[in-house]
Scaffold this active site. Structure first.
Site, mmCIF file in Angstrom:
data_model
loop_
_atom_site.group_PDB
_atom_site.id
_atom_site.type_symbol
_atom_site.label_atom_id
_atom_site.label_comp_id
_atom_site.label_asym_id
_atom_site.label_seq_id
_atom_site.Cartn_x
_atom_site.Cartn_y
_atom_site.Cartn_z
ATOM 1 N N THR A 63 0.829 -1.213 0.000
ATOM 2 C CA THR A 63 0.000 0.000 0.000
ATOM 3 C C THR A 63 0.860 1.260 0.000
ATOM 4 O O THR A 63 2.039 1.236 0.363
ATOM 5 C CB THR A 63 -0.870 0.034 1.275
ATOM 6 O OG1 THR A 63 -0.005 -0.093 2.418
ATOM 7 C CG2 THR A 63 -1.895 -1.079 1.293
ATOM 8 N N LYS A 95 8.533 4.440 2.656
ATOM 9 C CA LYS A 95 9.887 4.980 2.428
ATOM 10 C C LYS A 95 10.224 6.047 3.475
ATOM 11 O O LYS A 95 10.516 7.210 3.143
ATOM 12 C CB LYS A 95 10.025 5.569 1.028
ATOM 13 C CG LYS A 95 9.804 4.560 -0.094
ATOM 14 C CD LYS A 95 10.000 5.183 -1.453
ATOM 15 C CE LYS A 95 9.806 4.214 -2.600
ATOM 16 N NZ LYS A 95 8.393 3.798 -2.818
ATOM 17 N N ASN A 101 14.079 10.562 15.711
ATOM 18 C CA ASN A 101 12.978 11.024 16.547
ATOM 19 C C ASN A 101 11.702 11.257 15.724
ATOM 20 O O ASN A 101 10.602 10.957 16.178
ATOM 21 C CB ASN A 101 13.408 12.318 17.248
ATOM 22 C CG ASN A 101 12.355 12.826 18.202
ATOM 23 O OD1 ASN A 101 11.975 12.148 19.148
ATOM 24 N ND2 ASN A 101 11.854 14.033 17.934
ATOM 25 N N TYR A 227 11.100 -0.825 -16.231
ATOM 26 C CA TYR A 227 10.569 -2.145 -15.901
ATOM 27 C C TYR A 227 11.446 -3.286 -16.394
ATOM 28 O O TYR A 227 12.140 -3.167 -17.398
ATOM 29 C CB TYR A 227 9.206 -2.328 -16.570
ATOM 30 C CG TYR A 227 8.081 -1.506 -15.969
ATOM 31 C CD1 TYR A 227 7.765 -1.601 -14.616
ATOM 32 C CD2 TYR A 227 7.318 -0.662 -16.767
ATOM 33 C CE1 TYR A 227 6.721 -0.873 -14.075
ATOM 34 C CE2 TYR A 227 6.261 0.073 -16.230
ATOM 35 C CZ TYR A 227 5.970 -0.032 -14.886
ATOM 36 O OH TYR A 227 4.938 0.684 -14.358
HETATM 37 O O1 6AU Z 1 4.391 -1.221 -11.089
HETATM 38 P P1 6AU Z 1 4.198 0.267 -10.948
HETATM 39 O O2 6AU Z 1 5.197 1.061 -11.745
HETATM 40 O O3 6AU Z 1 2.789 0.703 -11.192
HETATM 41 O O4 6AU Z 1 4.422 0.601 -9.397
HETATM 42 C C1 6AU Z 1 5.652 0.423 -8.758
HETATM 43 C C2 6AU Z 1 5.513 0.587 -7.251
HETATM 44 C C3 6AU Z 1 5.136 1.999 -6.820
HETATM 45 C C4 6AU Z 1 6.451 2.620 -6.401
HETATM 46 O O5 6AU Z 1 6.283 3.552 -5.356
HETATM 47 C C5 6AU Z 1 7.248 1.396 -5.911
HETATM 48 O O6 6AU Z 1 6.758 0.276 -6.633
HETATM 49 N N1 6AU Z 1 8.724 1.492 -6.124
HETATM 50 C C6 6AU Z 1 9.633 1.271 -5.065
HETATM 51 C C7 6AU Z 1 9.292 0.669 -3.788
HETATM 52 C C8 6AU Z 1 8.419 -0.461 -3.654
HETATM 53 O O7 6AU Z 1 9.874 0.991 -2.773
HETATM 54 C C9 6AU Z 1 10.993 1.545 -5.253
HETATM 55 C C10 6AU Z 1 11.463 1.853 -6.532
HETATM 56 O O8 6AU Z 1 12.655 2.012 -6.740
HETATM 57 N N2 6AU Z 1 10.579 1.944 -7.563
HETATM 58 C C11 6AU Z 1 9.229 1.755 -7.406
HETATM 59 O O9 6AU Z 1 8.481 1.814 -8.398
HETATM 60 O O10 6AU Z 1 4.276 1.879 -5.699
#
Ligand code: 6AU
Length: 277
Positions: A63, A95, A101, A227
Site C-alpha cells: 500500500t 519509504k 525522533n 521495468y
Molecule cells: O508497477 P508500478 O510502476 O505501477 O508501481 C511500482 C511501485 C510503486 C512505487 O512507489 C514502488 O513500486 N517502487 C519502489 C518501492 C516499492 O519501494 C521503489 C522503486 O525504486 N521503484 C518503485 O516503483 O508503488
C-alpha cells in the site's frame, strides 16, 4: 559477486532468523506465489476490493496509504481482515526518511499508525543509521504490542531513471542491514545484493530481495519508471516481485495477477532447480 539464493522458500522459511521473513516464506510456499501487488489506489473501497479480488494470488499486498483520500480506521480494519482471510502480509511502502525522533512518530503514531497494521515497511537510509536504530528500538521495546511481528526493508536501489541509490550507497545499505538483524530482513532492490556465501559475515545471513519495476507488457512509463519482467527479475535475484499498474490497471486484474504469479513462480522453480514441480 552478488549471489541469489538457490534455496527453496520452504527451507528459508524454516531457517530464517527473522519471524516476518519466516512467515513470508511460508505464505509464498503454501500459496505458490512470490507476487506482491502494489495497490497505488486512491480510495478505501477500491483498495479493499483490490485486496479481496487479488488476495488469493499474492503473498503480500503493498500500500501507499498516504494517497488514500478517505483513509480511516475502516481502511485499517478492512486491510487487516482481508490479510487474515486470504493469508497475505501487508507492506506499507512509506519509504521513511528522516531523523530517528521524527520517524518513530511517523511509524508508530500520527495519522497513519503504520506500526498497527503493516507487517513490513521500507526505510531510506540517506540520513545514516539513526533511522534504523530508532525504529529498531521501537519494534524491540517490551512495550511494543507487535513485537516480533514487524520487519523492515531498506531501499537500497531505485528503479527510476537516474537513481542516485547505486554503488557505495547500495553497499552501505547492506552493511547497515547487517547491524540490525532483529528488525531488518531485506531490501528493495533490482537484483541480489549480497556477496557470495564465502564473503558473508554469517552463514545465517539471508536477506530477502523485493524487486519492483515489474511489468510484462511495458519497459517503462513517461515519468522515468523502468521495468523488467517477472522472470528477468527472479533470474537476477528477486525473491518477491512487486507489480502495480501491470496488474491493477489491466483489463482483468485477476487474470493479470495469475499471469504474474505464474511467471514469477516458474522462474523461482527454475532457480531452485525444480523446473517440473
Ligand atoms: O508497477 P508500478 O510502476 O505501477 O508501481 C511500482 C511501485 C510503486 C512505487 O512507489 C514502488 O513500486 N517502487 C519502489 C518501492 C516499492 O519501494 C521503489 C522503486 O525504486 N521503484 C518503485 O516503483 O508503488
Amino acid at each position: 559477486m552478488a549471489s541469489q539464493s538457490t534455496k527453496s522458500y520452504a527451507q528459508r522459511g524454516e531457517e530464517h532468523q527473522h519471524p516476518v521473513a519466516r512467515k513470508l516464506f511460508n505464505i509464498a510456499e503454501s500459496k505458490r506465489s512470490n507476487l506482491v501487488v502494489s495497490a497505488d489506489i486512491e480510495d478505501t473501497e477500491s483498495l479493499l476490493k483490490c485486496a479481496d479480488d487479488l488476495g488469493p494470488y499474492i503473498a503480500v499486498f503493498k500500500t501507499h496509504v498516504d494517497i488514500v483520500r478517505d483513509f480511516s480506521d475502516a481502511t485499517i480494519q478492512g486491510l487487516k481482515s482481508l490479510a487474515k482471510k486470504h493469508n497475505f502480509m501487508i507492506f506499507e511502502d512509506r519509504k521513511l526518511i528522516d531523523i530517528g525522533n521524527t520517524v518513530q512518530k511517523q511509524y508508530h503514531s500520527g495519522a497513519l499508525r503504520i506500526s498497527e497494521w503493516a507487517d513490513i515497511v521500507n526505510l531510506s537510509v540517506l540520513g545514516g543509521d539513526g533511522i534504523v536504530d530508532a525504529l529498531t528500538q521501537t519494534v524491540t521495546s517490551p512495550d511494543f504490542p507487535f513485537r516480533g511481528q514487524r520487519g523492515f526493508l531498506l531501499l537500497a536501489e531505485m528503479t527510476s531513471r537516474g537513481s542516485l541509490a547505486t554503488g557505495a550507497y547500495t553497499s552501505q545499505c547492506v552493511d547497515l542491514a547487517r547491524s540490525f538483524p532483529e528488525s531488518t530482513f531485506g531490501f528493495v532492490a533490482t537484483r541480489a545484493l549480497t556477496a557470495d556465501h564465502s564473503q558473508r559475515t554469517s552463514s545465517h545471513e539471508d536477506f530477502v530481495i523485493f524487486t519492483t519495476g515489474i511489468n510484462i507488457e511495458s519497459r517503462g512509463d513517461t515519468l522515468g519508471q523502468q521495468y523488467q519482467t517477472p522472470a528477468e527479475a527472479v533470474r537476477r535475484g528477486a525473491d518477491f516481485i512487486i507489480a502495480g499498474r501491470g496488474i491493477y490497471a489491466s483489463k482483468d486484474s485477476v487474470v493479470a495477477a495469475k499471469r504474474y504469479r505464474d511467471e514469477g513462480w516458474d522462474a523461482y522453480m527454475e532457480r531452485v532447480g525444480n523446473v517440473n514441480l
